[in-house]
Design an enzyme around this catalytic site. Structure first.
Site, PDB file in Angstrom:
ATOM      1  N   ARG A  72       0.862  -1.185   0.051  1.00  0.00           N
ATOM      2  CA  ARG A  72       0.091   0.133   0.129  1.00  0.00           C
ATOM      3  C   ARG A  72       0.865   1.321  -0.139  1.00  0.00           C
ATOM      4  O   ARG A  72       0.379   2.396  -0.160  1.00  0.00           O
ATOM      5  CB  ARG A  72      -1.003   0.119   1.282  1.00  0.00           C
ATOM      6  CG  ARG A  72      -2.055  -1.091   0.979  1.00  0.00           C
ATOM      7  CD  ARG A  72      -3.077  -1.193   2.171  1.00  0.00           C
ATOM      8  NE  ARG A  72      -2.355  -1.953   3.079  1.00  0.00           N
ATOM      9  CZ  ARG A  72      -2.820  -2.061   4.357  1.00  0.00           C
ATOM     10  NH1 ARG A  72      -3.837  -1.429   4.877  1.00  0.00           N
ATOM     11  NH2 ARG A  72      -2.173  -3.024   5.202  1.00  0.00           N
ATOM     12  N   ASN A 114      36.763  44.146   5.306  1.00  0.00           N
ATOM     13  CA  ASN A 114      35.341  44.469   4.727  1.00  0.00           C
ATOM     14  C   ASN A 114      35.328  44.147   2.966  1.00  0.00           C
ATOM     15  O   ASN A 114      36.295  44.342   2.358  1.00  0.00           O
ATOM     16  CB  ASN A 114      35.245  46.206   4.541  1.00  0.00           C
ATOM     17  CG  ASN A 114      34.065  46.637   3.839  1.00  0.00           C
ATOM     18  OD1 ASN A 114      32.945  46.518   4.759  1.00  0.00           O
ATOM     19  ND2 ASN A 114      33.949  47.021   2.706  1.00  0.00           N
ATOM     20  N   LYS A 118       8.974  -0.913   2.605  1.00  0.00           N
ATOM     21  CA  LYS A 118       8.266  -0.078   3.296  1.00  0.00           C
ATOM     22  C   LYS A 118       8.728   0.581   4.660  1.00  0.00           C
ATOM     23  O   LYS A 118       9.124   1.691   4.945  1.00  0.00           O
ATOM     24  CB  LYS A 118       7.075  -0.866   3.879  1.00  0.00           C
ATOM     25  CG  LYS A 118       6.305  -0.065   5.234  1.00  0.00           C
ATOM     26  CD  LYS A 118       4.999  -0.503   5.148  1.00  0.00           C
ATOM     27  CE  LYS A 118       4.587  -1.881   6.045  1.00  0.00           C
ATOM     28  NZ  LYS A 118       3.222  -1.890   6.379  1.00  0.00           N
ATOM     29  N   ASN A 149       1.288   2.066   6.989  1.00  0.00           N
ATOM     30  CA  ASN A 149       0.979   1.062   5.868  1.00  0.00           C
ATOM     31  C   ASN A 149       0.855   2.016   4.419  1.00  0.00           C
ATOM     32  O   ASN A 149       0.741   1.266   3.364  1.00  0.00           O
ATOM     33  CB  ASN A 149      -0.602   0.358   6.033  1.00  0.00           C
ATOM     34  CG  ASN A 149      -0.207  -0.360   7.272  1.00  0.00           C
ATOM     35  OD1 ASN A 149       0.559  -1.391   7.281  1.00  0.00           O
ATOM     36  ND2 ASN A 149      -1.264  -0.514   8.370  1.00  0.00           N
TER      37      ASN A 149
HETATM   38 CA    CA Z   1      -0.878  -4.712   9.327  1.00  0.00          CA
END
Ligand code: CA
Ligand code: UD1
Length: 452
Positions: free
Chosen positions: A16, A377, A23, A228
């Site tokens: 998913r 400077n 994942k 998920n």
């Molecule tokens: Ca699960």
């Protein structure tokens, strides 16, 4: 805590997420989810940590290289019980073992410590983290008898209508006695609706073997929220971000917009520093007291002393001394050491250079590979010309030098103490102390030129 090991399940595919990346390698506040869980186990004091990998196992293992964790391979994902079976050789009979998940990155070491303490005080064979929720769909349900004693876990998909009404859910996080877990693993079957080896079946098995089993309910369900999909990933980021921001605010840091401030775990910030919206503070950045950071600033592995102000700036792997002001729109690149009470203004880039106290670099300037002294400077549009196409050379600018606008300093070159560079000069030779270098064509005015 002592005598505790951890098994982290990270074999699932996570379809998913719709990603080429496994994942558990997606990041929450700059750290992969699985690394977060490993770090939490370490924070608790886990001696051995075993990560069960399966889907894209090599990538996941590679990401944890050097982390002092062990791996078990689960070739086919046949359920959480099956995953733990693959790690059986890491289970020590005489130690407790925590079961954690690579996609549940928000669990805190504090909560795990409470679980282990509860487990040991109660002398349970296994202790579960549970929570009472309104919507218990999808989770394992904790079934108790009339007197409230634990009976079993039933997965939502296997639950009867009556069991589905139960509001106490199983977080999936457990503390087992090593010996009890080992014995139970041998008895778990896949005789259920999903045809999977359910780890929660171990709970009932251990209870039946005569040991105590119970669940410790916690209030903060967010801690065991699994990730998920990318919506849940964003939620996890938000929760982690707020958690870190709160820690800093309680330490005396003002954060103007907590929604808009991203401070990664290891950053340290002193008291009375104010963070304006749009900041990302990363890596091992250390910020002193009384600083003003942002708006819109990214600091990576930076060291800032006290009372530094940095706005609309990107800066990395460098140091900034106290009282120095940087930005808007500055770019500080690695290995720069910027001293105290300096001004680095708009559209200034500094790389691999040292800049001494009290120097002013107000606008449109590049300082690369340079050793710059104090009270210098820089005129608008100064460029240190450090690269001839093959090699890089250093520019040395001694104290109290004054550089006019739009000058090129072609390295290797040294501007000695107190010297001056005329505007528009291209300097290719060293400039002696207190002298003026003019290196440009004289202006000619041609009378009446336009008429011809
Ligand atoms: Ca699960
Ligand atoms: C699990 C629990 C459930 C609990 C819920 C909390 C089981 C059977 N159910 O359900 O009681 O309420 O967590 O979120 O344990 N994994 C592997 N290998 C496998 C299967 C899973 O590594 O073979 C990993 C997955 O990557 C995932 C985690 O274990 O990170 C959970 O697995 P999943 O099958 O999704 O269990 P849940 O349905 O979430």
């Amino acid at each position: 805590m002592e005598n505790i090991n951890a098994i982290i399940l990270a074999a699932g595919e996570g379809t998913r997420m719709k990603s080429r990346l496994p994942k558990v390698l997606h990041e929450v506040m700059g750290k992969t989810m699985v690394k977060r869980v490993v770090d939490t186990a370490k924070e608790l004091g886990a001696e051995n940590i075993c990560v069960v990998t399966g889907h894209k196992a090599e990538e996941v293992q590679e990401s944890l290289r050097g982390e002092n964790v062990e791996f078990a391979l689960q070739k086919e994902q046949l359920g959480t019980g099956h995953a733990v079976m693959q790690a059986e050789r890491f289970i020590d009979d005489s130690k407790d073992v925590l079961i954690l998940y690579g996609d549940t990155p928000l669990i805190s070491a504090d909560t795990l410590k409470r679980l282990v303490e509860y487990h040991r005080n109660e002398n349970n064979g296994v202790s579960i983290i549970s929570a009472v929720v309104e919507n218990s769909e999808g989770y394992g349900h904790i079934i108790r008898n009339k007197s409230g004693a634990f009976v079993k876990n039933v997965e939502y998909k296997d639950a009867t209508d009556e069991e589905k009404l139960v509001k106490e859910i199983n977080s999936g996080i457990y503390c087992f006695k090593g010996s009890s877990l080992k014995k139970a693993l041998k008895l778990i079957t896949n005789d259920n609706v999903q045809g999977e080896y359910y780890l929660p079946d171990a709970l009932e098995i251990i209870l039946r073997s005569g040991e105590k089993v119970n669940a410790m309910a916690i209030g903060n369900v967010a801690e065991f929220a699994g990730v998920n999909n990318r919506v849940q990933l964003a939620q996890a980021n938000r929760i982690m971000r707020e958690r870190i921001n709160e820690r800093h605010m309680l330490n005396g840091v003002t954060i103007i917009s907590t929604e808009n401030t991203y401070i990664y775990d290891d950053v340290k910030i002193g008291m009375d520093t104010i963070i304006y919206p749009g900041c990302v503070l990363e890596g091992n950045t250390v910020i002193g007291e009384g600083c003003s950071i942002g708006p819109d600033t990214r600091l990576t592995d930076m060291r800032l002393a006290d009372n530094v102000a940095v706005q609309y700036t990107v800066a990395m792997e460098s140091e900034i001394g106290s009282g120095t002001k940087v930005g808007p729109f500055a770019y500080i690149r690695p290995n720069s050491k910027i001293g105290e009470n300096i001004k680095i203004g708009d559209f200034v880039e500094v790389k691999n250079s040292v800049i001494g106290n009290g120097t002013k670099v107000s606008h449109l300037t590049y300082i690369g590979d340079s050793d710059v002294g104090e009270r210098i400077n820089f005129g608008c549009g100064t460029v240190t010309v450090n690269y001839d196409g093959k090699k890089k050379y250093r520019t040395v600018i001694e104290d109290d030098v004054f550089i006019g606008c739009n000058a090129n300093l072609v390295a290797p070159v040294t501007l000695k103490k107190g010297s001056y560079v005329a505007a528009g000069s291209t300097i290719t030779k060293d400039v002696p102390e207190k002298s003026l270098a003019v290196a440009r064509n004289r202006q000619q005015n041609i009378d009446g030129w336009a008429k011809k």
